[in-house]
Enzyme design. Structure first.
Site, PDB file in Angstrom:
ATOM      1  N   CYS A 164       0.824  -1.209   0.000  1.00 17.83           N
ATOM      2  CA  CYS A 164       0.000   0.000   0.000  1.00 17.83           C
ATOM      3  C   CYS A 164       0.864   1.269   0.000  1.00 17.83           C
ATOM      4  CB  CYS A 164      -0.973  -0.020   1.172  1.00 17.83           C
ATOM      5  SG  CYS A 164      -0.225  -0.488   2.747  1.00 17.83           S
TER       6      CYS A 164
HETATM    7  N1  LIG Z   1      -4.306  -4.265   4.949  1.00 11.21           N
HETATM    8  C1  LIG Z   1      -3.777  -3.595   3.933  1.00 11.21           C
HETATM    9  O1  LIG Z   1      -3.991  -2.382   3.796  1.00 11.21           O
HETATM   10  C2  LIG Z   1      -2.891  -4.306   2.932  1.00 11.21           C
HETATM   11  C3  LIG Z   1      -2.519  -3.599   1.781  1.00 11.21           C
HETATM   12  C4  LIG Z   1      -1.711  -4.228   0.828  1.00 11.21           C
HETATM   13  C5  LIG Z   1      -1.295  -5.531   1.042  1.00 11.21           C
HETATM   14  N2  LIG Z   1      -1.655  -6.188   2.173  1.00 11.21           N
HETATM   15  C6  LIG Z   1      -1.180  -7.574   2.335  1.00 11.21           C
HETATM   16  O2  LIG Z   1      -2.284  -8.430   2.062  1.00 11.21           O
HETATM   17  C7  LIG Z   1      -2.217  -9.597   2.870  1.00 11.21           C
HETATM   18  C8  LIG Z   1      -3.509  -9.678   3.687  1.00 11.21           C
HETATM   19  O3  LIG Z   1      -3.621  -8.511   4.483  1.00 11.21           O
HETATM   20  P1  LIG Z   1      -4.912  -8.232   5.369  1.00 11.21           P
HETATM   21  O4  LIG Z   1      -4.780  -6.842   5.867  1.00 11.21           O
HETATM   22  O5  LIG Z   1      -6.134  -8.648   4.642  1.00 11.21           O
HETATM   23  O6  LIG Z   1      -4.629  -9.258   6.573  1.00 11.21           O
HETATM   24  P2  LIG Z   1      -5.667  -9.866   7.623  1.00 11.21           P
HETATM   25  O7  LIG Z   1      -6.835  -8.964   7.742  1.00 11.21           O
HETATM   26  O8  LIG Z   1      -4.882 -10.189   8.842  1.00 11.21           O
HETATM   27  O9  LIG Z   1      -6.115 -11.240   6.929  1.00 11.21           O
HETATM   28  C9  LIG Z   1      -5.224 -12.346   6.802  1.00 11.21           C
HETATM   29  C10 LIG Z   1      -5.977 -13.533   6.194  1.00 11.21           C
HETATM   30  O10 LIG Z   1      -5.076 -14.634   6.109  1.00 11.21           O
HETATM   31  C11 LIG Z   1      -5.666 -15.788   6.743  1.00 11.21           C
HETATM   32  N3  LIG Z   1      -4.581 -16.644   7.263  1.00 11.21           N
HETATM   33  C12 LIG Z   1      -4.244 -17.875   6.807  1.00 11.21           C
HETATM   34  N4  LIG Z   1      -3.160 -18.353   7.384  1.00 11.21           N
HETATM   35  C13 LIG Z   1      -2.789 -17.439   8.268  1.00 11.21           C
HETATM   36  C14 LIG Z   1      -1.733 -17.387   9.202  1.00 11.21           C
HETATM   37  N5  LIG Z   1      -0.836 -18.375   9.338  1.00 11.21           N
HETATM   38  N6  LIG Z   1      -1.657 -16.292   9.982  1.00 11.21           N
HETATM   39  C15 LIG Z   1      -2.564 -15.289   9.883  1.00 11.21           C
HETATM   40  N7  LIG Z   1      -3.592 -15.289   8.983  1.00 11.21           N
HETATM   41  C16 LIG Z   1      -3.699 -16.348   8.199  1.00 11.21           C
HETATM   42  C17 LIG Z   1      -6.623 -15.198   7.748  1.00 11.21           C
HETATM   43  O11 LIG Z   1      -7.742 -16.032   7.885  1.00 11.21           O
HETATM   44  P3  LIG Z   1      -8.041 -17.136   8.928  1.00 11.21           P
HETATM   45  O12 LIG Z   1      -7.422 -16.704  10.212  1.00 11.21           O
HETATM   46  O13 LIG Z   1      -9.539 -17.184   8.940  1.00 11.21           O
HETATM   47  O14 LIG Z   1      -7.445 -18.324   8.321  1.00 11.21           O
HETATM   48  C18 LIG Z   1      -7.140 -13.968   7.018  1.00 11.21           C
HETATM   49  O15 LIG Z   1      -8.174 -14.332   6.120  1.00 11.21           O
HETATM   50  C19 LIG Z   1      -0.963  -9.450   3.749  1.00 11.21           C
HETATM   51  O16 LIG Z   1       0.085 -10.161   3.180  1.00 11.21           O
HETATM   52  C20 LIG Z   1      -0.705  -7.946   3.729  1.00 11.21           C
HETATM   53  O17 LIG Z   1       0.649  -7.625   3.907  1.00 11.21           O
HETATM   54  C21 LIG Z   1      -2.466  -5.613   3.109  1.00 11.21           C
END
Ligand SMILES: NC(=O)c1ccc[n+]([C@@H]2O[C@H](COP(=O)([O-])OP(=O)(O)OC[C@H]3O[C@@H](n4cnc5c(N)ncnc54)[C@H](OP(=O)(O)O)[C@@H]3O)[C@@H](O)[C@H]2O)c1
Length: 361
Positions: A164
């Site tokens: 981001c």
């Molecule tokens: N948030 C942002 O603004 C943003 C922007 C750009 C890129 N990203 C990237 O996009 C990815 C997702 O970000 P997010 O903000 O959506 O994260 P998040 O809200 O923490 O979601 C993480 C997802 O991964 C799953 N998961 C599966 N294995 C996991 C593990 N071992 N540990 C933790 N979670 C696990 C979780 O689901 P369950 O727990 O239900 O399995 C959940 O659905 C990351 O790599 C992040 O760096 C995020």
């Protein structure tokens, strides 16, 4: 359930099917929300480690009545049945999952939202402090910032969706890099708390984050080498200093990029550089000087708002860029990339769409 809200494309429409890994998180929810309304991409699988068996609309109540999909833990099967994969898993986990899905399904094409494929493995190990999860496929990854690299993305098997902060910083600085004017930059960026994902930690706990602004990881954030690497690919292999800040809002990033220039350049010349670079970009809006970029103007949209202002007394300029970290900084950009992989118009399912802005799963 009111099924009349569910979108169903005409029967003759050729569809590309999509699996979303990690659909319970913030970015997974945004990808699903955008794709529910997409005319040519159909989500057929959504996965979760912890909530398998639960309807995804129970996890994301704003999707109630819009999808019947049930969360599944079966990642390999999900990948094998779909044409396209979007991984919204954390770094480390994501790279390994994407690599095994690509190995299992030669026709599959993937967009990874994590940081695992954005920089080369040797830089990754330094920036992320861990061994790269899938060094064998890393060299295949194309950096998925469409405004800079869309021709290469269209033919890719693996797209590394940008971070981001780098999205905002690179969009701010790339026109100066391309015009060979940029000699260095300092990026000061503020992000809403959803940038840290759905699981709160001490820094994002309400009592610490509310009514508070803090810098973190000055000059040491893992997004700094990503900015440096892809700014070099855009034409300027120059030093970039980066200091991120957390601000008490749900979503949005404002990046203030202080650019050092090879020559004193006036406002008209700077405007022309940005107009020439971005006039035909559907998601980039040049604003200013009367209105400067602000996060609220882009919330829930795939727009990036930009303004360039020369600094008095020297060869420097300020470039401001506002994005929604969950849309242009993540899910919306991923849909742009999916469209490119599927041979669809890049704007399909995204143009002028303002999604609801809740962040809580
Ligand atoms: N948030 C942002 O603004 C943003 C922007 C750009 C890129 N990203 C990237 O996009 C990815 C997702 O970000 P997010 O903000 O959506 O994260 P998040 O809200 O923490 O979601 C993480 C997802 O991964 C799953 N998961 C599966 N294995 C996991 C593990 N071992 N540990 C933790 N979670 C696990 C979780 O689901 P369950 O727990 O239900 O399995 C959940 O659905 C990351 O790599 C992040 O760096 C995020």
């Amino acid at each position: 359930m009111d099924v009349t809200l569910m979108s169903a494309p005409p029967e003759s429409t050729p569809l590309h099917t999509v699996s979303i890994l990690g659909a319970t998180g913030y970015t997974g929810r945004e990808v699903l929300r955008l794709l529910i309304d997409h005319p040519h991409l159909e989500v057929i699988h959504v996965t979760s480690r912890r909530q398998a068996g639960t309807p995804v609309a129970d996890v994301h109540p704003e999707l109630f009545g819009r999808t019947d999909l049930v969360l599944s833990a079966k990642e390999p099967e999900a990948a094998a049945e779909a044409d396209l994969l979007v991984s919204c898993l954390p770094h480390g986990v994501s790279g390994a999952a994407v690599a095994s899905a690509l190995a299992a399904s030669p026709e599959l094409r993937a967009v990874d939202l994590s940081g695992d494929f954005r920089i080369p493995p040797n830089e990754y190990e330094q920036a992320y402090g861990r061994a790269h999860p899938a060094p064998d496929v890393a060299s295949e990854a194309i950096y998925g910032l469409p405004e800079l690299f869309r021709e290469r993305i269209a033919g890719a098997r693996l797209v590394a969706n940008p971070g981001c902060y780098p999205t905002a910083a690179l969009l701010a600085l790339a026109p100066l890099a391309k015009s060979r004017l940029l000699t260095g930059a300092t990026v000061d960026a503020k992000s809403g708390l959803s940038g840290a994902g759905a699981n709160p930690g001490p820094a994002t706990h309400f009592a610490n984050a509310n009514e508070n602004v803090t810098a973190y990881a000055p000059f040491a954030h893992r997004h700094a080498p990503e900015m440096q690497t892809h700014l070099a690919a855009a034409g300027a292999d120059v030093p970039v200093l980066f200091v991120p800040h957390l601000v008490p809002m749900d979503r949005g990033i404002l990046a203030s990029a202080y650019a050092e220039l090879a020559a004193t350049t006036d406002a008209d010349a700077l405007q022309k550089i940005y107009r020439d670079a971005y006039a035909h970009e559907p998601f980039l809006r040049l604003v200013g000087p009367d209105r400067l970029p602000a996060t609220k103007a882009v919330t829930g949209t795939n727009f990036a708002d930009l303004a360039v202002v020369p600094a008095p007394g020297g060869a420097r300029a300020l470039v401001l860029c506002a994005i929604d970290n969950l849309v242009k900084g993540a899910a919306g950009q991923a849909v742009q990339n999916l469209n490119l992989l599927a041979g669809r118009p890049e704007t399909e399912g995204l143009v002028h769409r303002r999604v609801a802005v809740e962040v809580s799963p």
